[in-house]
Design a protein around this motif. Structure first.
Motif, mmCIF file in Angstrom:
data_model
loop_
_atom_site.group_PDB
_atom_site.id
_atom_site.type_symbol
_atom_site.label_atom_id
_atom_site.label_comp_id
_atom_site.label_asym_id
_atom_site.label_seq_id
_atom_site.Cartn_x
_atom_site.Cartn_y
_atom_site.Cartn_z
ATOM 1 N N LEU A 14 -75.309 61.884 114.241
ATOM 2 C CA LEU A 14 -75.725 62.925 113.302
ATOM 3 C C LEU A 14 -76.956 62.499 112.509
ATOM 4 O O LEU A 14 -77.864 63.312 112.260
ATOM 5 C CB LEU A 14 -74.568 63.264 112.352
ATOM 6 C CG LEU A 14 -73.376 63.983 112.977
ATOM 7 C CD1 LEU A 14 -72.213 64.045 111.988
ATOM 8 C CD2 LEU A 14 -73.765 65.389 113.420
ATOM 9 N N LEU A 18 -80.688 64.301 112.577
ATOM 10 C CA LEU A 18 -81.400 64.723 111.367
ATOM 11 C C LEU A 18 -82.831 64.201 111.373
ATOM 12 O O LEU A 18 -83.771 64.915 111.003
ATOM 13 C CB LEU A 18 -80.651 64.229 110.126
ATOM 14 C CG LEU A 18 -81.167 64.744 108.777
ATOM 15 C CD1 LEU A 18 -80.897 66.239 108.644
ATOM 16 C CD2 LEU A 18 -80.529 63.982 107.625
ATOM 17 N N ARG A 21 -85.062 66.198 113.539
ATOM 18 C CA ARG A 21 -85.362 67.550 113.067
ATOM 19 C C ARG A 21 -86.388 67.581 111.948
ATOM 20 O O ARG A 21 -87.301 68.404 111.950
ATOM 21 C CB ARG A 21 -84.076 68.215 112.565
ATOM 22 C CG ARG A 21 -84.360 69.554 111.905
ATOM 23 C CD ARG A 21 -83.144 70.221 111.344
ATOM 24 N NE ARG A 21 -83.540 71.518 110.794
ATOM 25 C CZ ARG A 21 -82.700 72.436 110.385
ATOM 26 N NH1 ARG A 21 -81.408 72.223 110.475
ATOM 27 N NH2 ARG A 21 -83.125 73.573 109.896
ATOM 28 N N HIS A 59 -75.600 73.154 107.040
ATOM 29 C CA HIS A 59 -74.481 72.864 107.949
ATOM 30 C C HIS A 59 -74.622 71.468 108.542
ATOM 31 O O HIS A 59 -73.643 70.717 108.642
ATOM 32 C CB HIS A 59 -74.452 73.917 109.065
ATOM 33 C CG HIS A 59 -73.402 73.673 110.102
ATOM 34 N ND1 HIS A 59 -72.072 73.981 109.907
ATOM 35 C CD2 HIS A 59 -73.484 73.122 111.348
ATOM 36 C CE1 HIS A 59 -71.383 73.650 110.980
ATOM 37 N NE2 HIS A 59 -72.212 73.129 111.873
ATOM 38 N N GLN A 60 -75.835 71.105 108.926
ATOM 39 C CA GLN A 60 -76.075 69.787 109.519
ATOM 40 C C GLN A 60 -75.768 68.678 108.522
ATOM 41 O O GLN A 60 -75.143 67.669 108.869
ATOM 42 C CB GLN A 60 -77.532 69.712 109.985
ATOM 43 C CG GLN A 60 -77.846 68.553 110.907
ATOM 44 C CD GLN A 60 -79.252 68.652 111.499
ATOM 45 O OE1 GLN A 60 -80.027 69.515 111.131
ATOM 46 N NE2 GLN A 60 -79.571 67.763 112.405
ATOM 47 N N GLU A 63 -72.000 68.307 108.013
ATOM 48 C CA GLU A 63 -71.379 67.556 109.100
ATOM 49 C C GLU A 63 -71.538 66.050 108.882
ATOM 50 O O GLU A 63 -70.624 65.270 109.174
ATOM 51 C CB GLU A 63 -72.005 67.973 110.434
ATOM 52 C CG GLU A 63 -71.608 69.366 110.894
ATOM 53 C CD GLU A 63 -70.126 69.444 111.199
ATOM 54 O OE1 GLU A 63 -69.670 68.746 112.122
ATOM 55 O OE2 GLU A 63 -69.417 70.194 110.484
ATOM 56 N N SER A 107 -75.060 78.232 111.090
ATOM 57 C CA SER A 107 -74.531 77.163 111.938
ATOM 58 C C SER A 107 -75.471 76.720 113.049
ATOM 59 O O SER A 107 -75.203 75.733 113.723
ATOM 60 C CB SER A 107 -73.208 77.613 112.562
ATOM 61 O OG SER A 107 -73.391 78.778 113.338
ATOM 62 N N PRO A 109 -78.962 75.151 114.038
ATOM 63 C CA PRO A 109 -80.157 74.484 113.505
ATOM 64 C C PRO A 109 -81.433 75.137 114.020
ATOM 65 O O PRO A 109 -81.627 75.275 115.221
ATOM 66 C CB PRO A 109 -80.021 73.049 114.023
ATOM 67 C CG PRO A 109 -78.575 72.883 114.337
ATOM 68 C CD PRO A 109 -78.115 74.228 114.801
#
Length: 249
Positions: A14, A18, A21, A59-60, A63, A107, A109
């Motif tokens: 995760l 990130l 992104r 949301h990311q 998580e 939800s 990305p």
């Protein structure tokens, strides 16, 4: 009972996603919040997540917090910030990213067209190639293009003549080269922004305020030179005098 192998490695995955992104400054901001947090349930973290407006980013981040709480509850915020900084510093291929205009999904990305357009223009160091069927308004974009010219970037605008798209850019410096389709039955319908040979945004959005903020548009951000270079080469061929495809306005 043995734990699922994939869940054991969910937090690192995760954090890596990130980093893929977000641009450097945004990742640094997340690191700063983590560093100040006492743990996954710190109200500082929840408030930061609630303030995120980019599609799917809240949301990311949520998580990541869930994985932090489940997999490493004893890890301090400073420790998580260090892990994120380590992931950020590790070279990795940057995948394509979905870019949208219009309604946001909580939800999925995705990034917003308006922000991506500015980011790509700002990333140009030597050349900027922009193609659009229509152009209207978009003053923030026009100003960014002007700033690019000021820092020595060569700018080529490929615009559809029948839509009078060039009028949106009339205040740009004379160094900007505007191109139109050379006498042919078809039109220039492509939408592209390419910075140097490393980053490109392409999709359905024209260079208009409605396309950036109101319409439902879809695009993709490419940050892999292996994919961007062929795009740039194709448009350079279109601009070459011998091709007979484009002419200077």
């Amino acid at each position: 009972m043995a734990r699922n192998a994939s869940s054991e490695h969910r937090l690192p995955q995760l954090l890596g996603a990130l980093c893929e992104r977000l641009p450097e400054d945004r990742i640094a901001a997340v690191e700063h919040i983590f560093e100040m947090a006492t743990g996954p349930d710190d109200v500082l973290v929840s408030r930061f997540i609630a303030d995120q407006s980019a599609a799917g980013l809240a949301h990311q981040l949520t998580e990541i917090i869930h994985a932090w709480r489940a997999e490493a509850p004893g890890l301090t915020g400073a420790g998580l910030a260090l892990a994120l900084a380590t992931a950020r510093s590790s070279p990795r291929p940057k995948p394509a990213q979905v870019v949208i205009s219009g309604p946001l999904s909580a939800s999925v990305p995705a990034r917003l067209t308006s922000g991506v357009v500015i980011e790509v223009i700002r990333s140009a160091a030597t050349s900027l190639l922009i193609a659009s069927f229509a152009a209207y308004g978009a003053q923030d974009v026009v100003e960014e293009i002007g700033d690019a010219v000021d820092r020595g970037v060569q700018v080529d605008l490929l615009l559809e003549e029948s839509t009078q798209a060039s009028a949106a850019f009339r205040k740009l410096p004379k160094e900007v080269q505007v191109w139109h389709r050379e006498g042919a039955p078809g039109v220039l319908h492509a939408k592209l922004i390419a910075a140097d040979r490393h980053t490109a945004f392409l999709g359905s959005a024209n260079m208009t305020d409605r396309a950036f903020f109101e319409n439902i548009e879809l695009g993709v951000l490419l940050r892999d030179p292996r994919l961007v270079e062929p795009l740039v080469e194709h448009f350079h061929w279109l601009l070459a005098p011998g091709s007979g495809v484009m002419r200077r306005a």
